[in-house]
Every structure is written in structure tokens, then in C-alpha cells.
Design a protein around this motif. Structure first.
Motif: not given
Length: 127
Positions: A54-71
């Protein structure tokens, strides 16, 4: 007299059987406890593996980049955002006086060159 010996031997056999039965029951209880602890350990290891996934999924660079772009609403850095060199603050005063002698160099100069370091003997002078 012989009856007394027989009664004592039978009593000792009964006592020995009871003692062996008690040891068997204690070992059975301890075995069950060990198996229960092993099962709990297996469950905890599975939980750790699940949390790592679960941590690996939450820490994936693609997900973090999407969250940063959105928020975060970040914008690219423009060339005009940098300041000119003339606007930089003055250089802080020197901590060490540049004209002062180097303390480490003075310690090195005081070392006797005849002192040999290491495990090899001093070389013999050439004749």
C-alpha cells in the motif's frame, strides 16, 4: 514384607505414570502456544507485506505528480523571477583572519621527519 515392597513399587509406578502424564500435558499446552504464536507471526508478516504494498502504491511518482498538479496549483518558474547579482546581500565578514598563520600547517612543520610511522623499519641510507 514382600507385600509392602509390592505396594511401594505399585505406588511408585502410579506416581511415575502421573508425573509422565503431567509432563505430556505441559508439553502439549506449550506446543499449542507455540503454534498460536507462529500463526500470529504469520498474520503480522502478511499485514506488514500488505502495508508495504500500500505504501509503494501511495508513494508512486505518477500518483504524487497527479496530486501535486491537482492540489498545489504550481506554475513553471519564469526567467524574471530570479534576482540580479547586484541585489544580493553583502558577503559576511570572514571568521578567520586571512593574514593569520595556518594552525595545522604549523603543527605539520613541528613534526620530526626522523619519526617513522607504520610497521616497516626505517630504510637504510644509501652508500
Amino acid at each position: 514384607m514382600m507385600r509392602l515392597v509390592h505396594v511401594l513399587v505399585i505406588g511408585m509406578l502410579v506416581f511415575a505414570a502421573a508425573y509422565v502424564y503431567r509432563i505430556k500435558m505441559e508439553s502439549t499446552v506449550r506446543t499449542e502456544k507455540v503454534l498460536q504464536i507462529q500463526a500470529e507471526l504469520r498474520k503480522e508478516r502478511e499485514a506488514i507485506a500488505r502495508l508495504r504494498a500500500e505504501w509503494a502504491q501511495l508513494d508512486s511518482p505518477g500518483r504524487l505528480q497527479g496530486l501535486a498538479a491537482r492540489h498545489l496549483k504550481l506554475k513553471p518558474v519564469g526567467a524574471r523571477q530570479f534576482d540580479a547579482l547586484k541585489n544580493l546581500p553583502e558577503r559576511p565578514p570572514a571568521v578567520v583572519d586571512p593574514s593569520a598563520p595556518d594552525p595545522i600547517a604549523s603543527m605539520i612543520e613541528k613534526i620530526d621527519p626522523d619519526i617513522v610511522t607504520g610497521s616497516l623499519p626505517a630504510p637504510e641510507p644509501a652508500q
